[in-house]
Scaffold this motif. Structure first.
Motif, PDB file in Angstrom:
ATOM      1  N   TYR A  42      -0.993   3.631  -6.660  1.00  0.00           N
ATOM      2  CA  TYR A  42      -2.244   3.141  -6.090  1.00  0.00           C
ATOM      3  C   TYR A  42      -3.389   3.436  -7.051  1.00  0.00           C
ATOM      4  O   TYR A  42      -3.548   4.564  -7.517  1.00  0.00           O
ATOM      5  N   TYR A  43      -4.178   2.410  -7.315  1.00  0.00           N
ATOM      6  CA  TYR A  43      -5.291   2.511  -8.238  1.00  0.00           C
ATOM      7  C   TYR A  43      -6.598   2.264  -7.501  1.00  0.00           C
ATOM      8  O   TYR A  43      -6.699   1.340  -6.686  1.00  0.00           O
ATOM      9  N   CYS A  44      -7.592   3.036  -7.863  1.00  0.00           N
ATOM     10  CA  CYS A  44      -8.944   2.815  -7.365  1.00  0.00           C
ATOM     11  C   CYS A  44      -9.741   2.087  -8.441  1.00  0.00           C
ATOM     12  O   CYS A  44      -9.597   2.390  -9.639  1.00  0.00           O
ATOM     13  N   ALA A  45     -10.556   1.148  -8.028  1.00  0.00           N
ATOM     14  CA  ALA A  45     -11.372   0.376  -8.955  1.00  0.00           C
ATOM     15  C   ALA A  45     -12.816   0.378  -8.492  1.00  0.00           C
ATOM     16  O   ALA A  45     -13.090   0.336  -7.285  1.00  0.00           O
TER      17      ALA A  45
ATOM     18  N   THR B 290      -2.424   6.948  -8.627  1.00  0.00           N
ATOM     19  CA  THR B 290      -1.754   8.036  -7.926  1.00  0.00           C
ATOM     20  C   THR B 290      -0.514   7.476  -7.234  1.00  0.00           C
ATOM     21  O   THR B 290      -0.566   6.421  -6.607  1.00  0.00           O
ATOM     22  N   GLN B 291       0.590   8.173  -7.377  1.00  0.00           N
ATOM     23  CA  GLN B 291       1.863   7.690  -6.850  1.00  0.00           C
ATOM     24  C   GLN B 291       1.965   7.965  -5.349  1.00  0.00           C
ATOM     25  O   GLN B 291       1.715   9.088  -4.892  1.00  0.00           O
ATOM     26  N   VAL B 292       2.342   6.947  -4.623  1.00  0.00           N
ATOM     27  CA  VAL B 292       2.654   7.080  -3.197  1.00  0.00           C
ATOM     28  C   VAL B 292       4.111   6.670  -3.013  1.00  0.00           C
ATOM     29  O   VAL B 292       4.496   5.555  -3.388  1.00  0.00           O
ATOM     30  N   THR B 293       4.901   7.566  -2.490  1.00  0.00           N
ATOM     31  CA  THR B 293       6.317   7.295  -2.262  1.00  0.00           C
ATOM     32  C   THR B 293       6.630   7.528  -0.792  1.00  0.00           C
ATOM     33  O   THR B 293       6.359   8.605  -0.254  1.00  0.00           O
ATOM     34  N   VAL B 294       7.189   6.503  -0.156  1.00  0.00           N
ATOM     35  CA  VAL B 294       7.540   6.588   1.257  1.00  0.00           C
ATOM     36  C   VAL B 294       9.054   6.510   1.373  1.00  0.00           C
ATOM     37  O   VAL B 294       9.655   5.509   0.981  1.00  0.00           O
ATOM     38  N   SER B 295       9.643   7.558   1.891  1.00  0.00           N
ATOM     39  CA  SER B 295      11.096   7.593   2.018  1.00  0.00           C
ATOM     40  C   SER B 295      11.516   7.074   3.394  1.00  0.00           C
ATOM     41  O   SER B 295      10.810   7.247   4.381  1.00  0.00           O
TER      42      SER B 295
END
Length: 129
Positions: A94-97, A123-128
């Motif tokens: 996820y990127y903020c702009a 920033t990495q978001v990982t959903v298991s």
């Protein structure tokens, strides 16, 4: 110059929640819009949510409507993304702009990546499952 810094990513189980934060600093006398984009491996970068400073308008991708909420703290040139009911398909960087200059505000909507001059590192978001 403008610096954009995100935080708040991580690993969460499906159905869980995360809150992303983003702050823009530097030459940010005025902000026109800020947005959250995400990119999964092999996929194009897409706008997840965005917010306009001028009219407080917001945008959400269909895939996140009802689950994600974007908000802002104008005085700090910050935006937040509250992500609830997360799904494995939300896994991405996820990127903020930030658009503090408005140079392309007449050419691109605030949902378009090309609108933005300044980006965070992601920033990495990982959903298991």
């Amino acid at each position: 110059q403008v610096q954009v810094v995100e935080s708040g990513g991580g690993l969460v189980q499906a159905g869980g929640s995360l809150r992303l934060s983003c702050a823009a600093s530097g030459r940010t006398l005025r902000m026109y819009a800020m947005g959250w984009f995400r990119q999964a491996p092999g996929m194009e970068r897409e706008c997840v949510a965005a917010i306009s400073w001028s009219d407080d308008g917001t945008y959400y991708a269909d895939s996140v409507k009802g689950r994600f909420t974007i908000s802002r703290a104008s005085a700090e040139n910050s935006v937040f993304l509250q992500m609830n009911s997360l799904k494995p398909e939300d896994t991405a960087v996820y990127y903020c702009a930030a658009d503090p200059l408005g140079r392309r505000s007449g050419s691109y909507l605030y949902t378009v990546a090309r609108r933005y001059d300044f980006w965070g590192q992601g920033t990495q978001v990982t959903v298991s499952s």
